[in-house]
Design an enzyme around this catalytic site. Structure first.
Site, PDB file in Angstrom:
ATOM      1  N   GLU A  30      -2.132  -5.259  -3.520  1.00 37.86           N
ATOM      2  CA  GLU A  30      -1.134  -4.570  -2.695  1.00 37.86           C
ATOM      3  C   GLU A  30      -0.114  -5.555  -2.133  1.00 37.86           C
ATOM      4  OE1 GLU A  30      -3.699  -0.734  -1.131  1.00 37.86           O
ATOM      5  OE2 GLU A  30      -3.722  -2.561   0.079  1.00 37.86           O
ATOM      6  N   ASP A  65       0.833  -1.203   0.000  1.00 39.39           N
ATOM      7  CA  ASP A  65       0.000   0.000   0.000  1.00 39.39           C
ATOM      8  C   ASP A  65       0.868   1.254   0.000  1.00 39.39           C
ATOM      9  OD1 ASP A  65      -2.627   1.449   0.499  1.00 39.39           O
ATOM     10  OD2 ASP A  65      -1.543   1.988   2.315  1.00 39.39           O
TER      11      ASP A  65
END
Length: 229
Positions: free
Chosen positions: A119, A47
């Site tokens: 992610e 992320d």
């Protein structure tokens, strides 16, 4: 009886990267419902890396655009729905390891799980290689969005757009309430209700943070209000 998952070498072809440490890719594709060695730490890392790479690309592409528009464009590109769409395009659901409960409830199709897996793959590639390599992988994945995106109100996040829509209709601002949390402190799943005056039932959103859950709830409210306009 569930069908056998395809080999991860097929996934490597799809993502455009071959792993030296296959265990990292296996971990990236393992949901917490399936094993204690799951993908949430990789997701956390991915992320941050994704946000940095997209921010850098936008900074270079739009040298005269203000911070607010840059932030909105980045949010539009890396939002959960955008990542889930990419995860579906890659067919990540076919490669995910899920617990029986998640399998039965269709977890391999759930947007939040697919977005988290994208992610996690980013985090895994970074650990297996270096920043230059993962930067190029990300830029390849998001090239269409980076090519088409332009500054403007369409890039505002769902909460902002919902607020502006309600203000334009002379309605009070929405109210957000956390109605459920699951998991331990470091890997919680939040459920948020978004209440809009004049609509009896609140709109629900889930996410791995309160902010993500609120944005998901705002998206649901926006879609309803735009359809009923």
């Amino acid at each position: 009886m569930s069908l056998p998952k395809p080999p991860l070498t097929e996934l490597e072809k799809i993502v455009g990267y071959s792993f030296e440490q296959q265990g990292l890719l296996h971990q990236a594709m393992t949901h917490r419902s399936a094993s204690s060695t799951h993908n949430e730490r990789l997701e956390f890392l991915g992320d941050s890396i994704l946000g940095l790479v997209i921010a850098e690309a936008l900074y270079q592409k739009f040298p005269k655009v203000a911070e607010g528009d840059l932030s909105r464009m980045r949010a539009a590109i890396v939002c959960g729905r955008s990542l889930a769409k990419l995860g579906k395009k890659m067919g990540l659901g076919d490669f995910l390891s899920l617990g029986q409960g998640e399998l039965k409830s269709g977890g391999y199709r759930r947007e939040s799980i697919l977005a988290d897996a994208v992610e996690a793959i980013i985090g895994a590639i970074y650990l297996d290689s270096d920043m230059d390599t993962i930067r190029q992988v990300i830029l390849n994945w998001f090239e269409p969005q980076l090519t088409l995106i332009e500054p403007g109100t369409s890039q505002k996040d769902p909460k902002t757009r919902l607020q502006e829509l309600l203000q334009a209709r002379q309605k009070p601002l929405p109210e957000y309430d956390v109605v459920a949390t699951q998991g331990q402190a470091h890997n919680q799943q939040f459920t948020v209700n978004c209440s809009v005056e004049g609509i009896e039932s609140p709109f629900k959103g889930t996410g791995t943070s309160r902010r993500k859950a609120e944005q998901a709830a705002a998206t649901a409210a926006l879609e309803h209000l735009q359809e009923s306009a």
